[in-house]
Design an enzyme around this catalytic site. Structure first.
Site, PDB file in Angstrom:
ATOM      1  CG  ASP A 134     -87.019 -52.077 -26.355  1.00 39.22           C
ATOM      2  OD1 ASP A 134     -86.159 -51.323 -26.843  1.00 39.22           O
ATOM      3  OD2 ASP A 134     -87.598 -51.851 -25.271  1.00 39.22           O
ATOM      4  CE1 TYR A 140     -92.451 -52.747 -27.360  1.00 44.80           C
ATOM      5  CE2 TYR A 140     -91.732 -50.872 -28.653  1.00 44.80           C
ATOM      6  CZ  TYR A 140     -91.546 -51.727 -27.594  1.00 44.80           C
ATOM      7  OH  TYR A 140     -90.456 -51.564 -26.774  1.00 44.80           O
ATOM      8  CE  LYS A 167     -91.523 -66.840 -20.202  1.00 40.53           C
ATOM      9  NZ  LYS A 167     -90.484 -67.493 -19.368  1.00 40.53           N
ATOM     10  CG  ASP A 177     -81.427 -51.027 -24.118  1.00 38.71           C
ATOM     11  OD1 ASP A 177     -81.372 -50.625 -25.302  1.00 38.71           O
ATOM     12  OD2 ASP A 177     -81.791 -50.287 -23.178  1.00 38.71           O
ATOM     13  CG  ASP A 209     -86.977 -67.021 -19.315  1.00 39.64           C
ATOM     14  OD1 ASP A 209     -86.949 -67.601 -20.418  1.00 39.64           O
ATOM     15  OD2 ASP A 209     -87.584 -67.495 -18.327  1.00 39.64           O
TER      16      ASP A 209
HETATM   17  C1  IPM Z   1     -85.854 -48.306 -29.000  1.00 40.99           C
HETATM   18  C2  IPM Z   1     -86.651 -47.536 -27.985  1.00 40.99           C
HETATM   19  C3  IPM Z   1     -88.102 -47.482 -28.418  1.00 40.99           C
HETATM   20  C4  IPM Z   1     -88.622 -48.921 -28.462  1.00 40.99           C
HETATM   21  C5  IPM Z   1     -88.986 -46.606 -27.516  1.00 40.99           C
HETATM   22  C6  IPM Z   1     -88.521 -45.187 -27.545  1.00 40.99           C
HETATM   23  C7  IPM Z   1     -90.429 -46.702 -27.910  1.00 40.99           C
HETATM   24  O1  IPM Z   1     -86.489 -48.095 -26.724  1.00 40.99           O
HETATM   25  O2  IPM Z   1     -85.836 -47.904 -30.167  1.00 40.99           O
HETATM   26  O3  IPM Z   1     -85.215 -49.296 -28.623  1.00 40.99           O
HETATM   27  O4  IPM Z   1     -88.996 -49.491 -27.433  1.00 40.99           O
HETATM   28  O5  IPM Z   1     -88.639 -49.459 -29.564  1.00 40.99           O
HETATM   29 MN    MN Z   2     -84.991 -49.673 -26.630  1.00 41.44          MN
END
Ligand code: IPM
Ligand code: MN
Ligand code: NAD
Length: 352
Positions: A243, A135, A186, A247, A219
């Site tokens: 990130d 990033y 990785k 999730d 992975d």
């Molecule tokens: C998060 C979001 C952000 C990220 C986006 C909005 C840039 O997905 O905070 O997890 O990827 O960090």
């Molecule tokens: Mn995210």
């Protein structure tokens, strides 16, 4: 004692979950002598459509004066995601919030989408590198609009950046009963950046002989979160890997609406920022049914950072009590309650 909090509710369900979080924060600070003074900043995609920018021009000067930032979500149809998300990334970088701490825990009473898993099986925390890596923002596009167009997005990994996040993760692992650290690598394919990542981890781990360290290719680690979540405790990951893994971690904890995140500047030179990990959820925005737990829990992390571990614990205990006992659940958790119903139940549990 007063803490000054900048509030950016932002877009979509950010506008719905942040009031829930503020209600919980106000309830838990009542009669404690601790006051949170909230300053609502009207920044986000609506602001962008009116002003061609996401914030006031002096946003960082304004934000720097606060003790913490409480953020909902940014992103709306009609504004490129790179512009809206750019504000979050800019705050994380500018305020050197290089630790993104994301607990992922299956709370008793919530059903995981994984079969036969209960609360004891999913209790992990991701320490995500939040200032560089994939990033970093390095790169560009040339020959735009032609078939010769080239895009380059360069990951930037520094020894210092990797060392400080891995050290933070080891320190955290030392404080948890299981003392386990899984590093997401990785290095089989990313033979420059992730080999450096592994090298730094190998150097740092010597200072933490009591932590059981293991590295996994990301992975396989993603799969392990699904198949053997009970073997994971602290996870340290680069910006992009963290990130994605968080999730997954939130989803197996019941919903993307559950996990909170703290973007921390450990040196406290700048304000830290607290937000749920989910986005603005345009598909359900405006319907009043977003799950506010991630936002409320993020508020608890903010209290912890401000020095009030006891208040953090009270908020988290209230969330736990509501999901364990009350039939108040938003649709993502299989219920039909509204955001406001859950917020009210948490406030009642805090005040009980
Ligand atoms: C998060 C979001 C952000 C990220 C986006 C909005 C840039 O997905 O905070 O997890 O990827 O960090
Ligand atoms: Mn995210
Ligand atoms: P998202 O997290 O907004 O939504 C993904 C799915 O999860 C959707 O179906 C949504 O309805 C559901 N969901 C998310 N949070 C929920 C909650 N609290 N309660 C119930 N359901 C919930 O991710 P996306 O769809 O990839 O992104 C939508 C927008 O949000 C994009 O503009 C993206 O850039 C932005 N985004 C912002 C942040 C942030 O502000 N921190 C984080 C992620 C994505």
């Amino acid at each position: 004692m007063t803490h000054r909090i900048a509030v950016i509710a932002g877009d979509g369900i950010g506008q719905e979950v942040i009031p829930a979080g503020i209600a919980a924060l106000q309830a838990v600070t009542e009669r404690t002598g601790i006051e949170l003074s909230f300053t609502r900043l009207p920044w986000g995609c609506e602001y962008y459509l009116a002003h061609q920018r996401m914030t006031d021009a002096d946003a960082f000067e304004q934000l720097e004066k606060f003790d913490a930032i409480y953020l909902g979500a940014l992103g709306a149809p009609g504004v490129p995601d790179g512009i809206s998300a750019g504000l979050i990334l800019a705050i994380r970088q500018r305020f050197d919030q290089y630790v993104n701490l994301r607990p992922m825990r299956l709370l008793a009473g919530i059903a995981s989408p994984l079969a036969n898993r209960n609360a004891a099986d999913i209790d992990m925390v991701c320490v995500r590198e939040n200032s560089e890596g994939e990033y970093a923002g390095a790169g560009g596009r040339i020959h735009r609009g032609t078939r010769h167009e080239v895009a380059e997005q360069t990951g930037v990994f520094t020894w210092r950046g990797i060392e400080r996040i891995i050290r933070y993760a080891f320190e955290l692992a030392m404080k948890r009963p299981r003392r386990r650290l899984a590093s997401a690598t990785k290095s089989n394919a990313l033979t420059h950046s992730m080999v450096l990542w592994d090298d730094v981890a190998d150097a740092v781990r010597k200072d933490y002989p009591s932590v059981e360290y293991r590295k996994y290719h990301v992975d396989a680690l993603a799969a392990r979160m699904v198949t053997h979540p009970q073997t994971l405790d602290v996870i340290v990951a680069s910006n992009l890997f963290g990130d994605i893994l968080t999730d997954i971690g939130s989803a197996i904890s019941g919903s993307l609406g559950i996990a909170p995140g703290a973007n921390i500047n450990p040196e406290r030179r700048y304000p830290s920022m607290f937000e749920p990990i989910h986005g603005s959820a345009p598909d359900i925005a405006g319907t009043g049914v977003a799950n506010p737990i991630g936002a409320i829990w993020a508020g608890a992390l903010m209290l912890d950072h401000l020095g009030h571990r006891d208040l953090h614990d009270r908020v988290v205990a209230a969330i736990e009590r509501v999901v364990a006992t009350a039939p108040v659940r938003t649709p993502d958790l299989g219920g039909n309650a509204a955001t406001r119903d859950v917020a009210e139940a948490v406030v009642r549990a805090i005040s009980a």
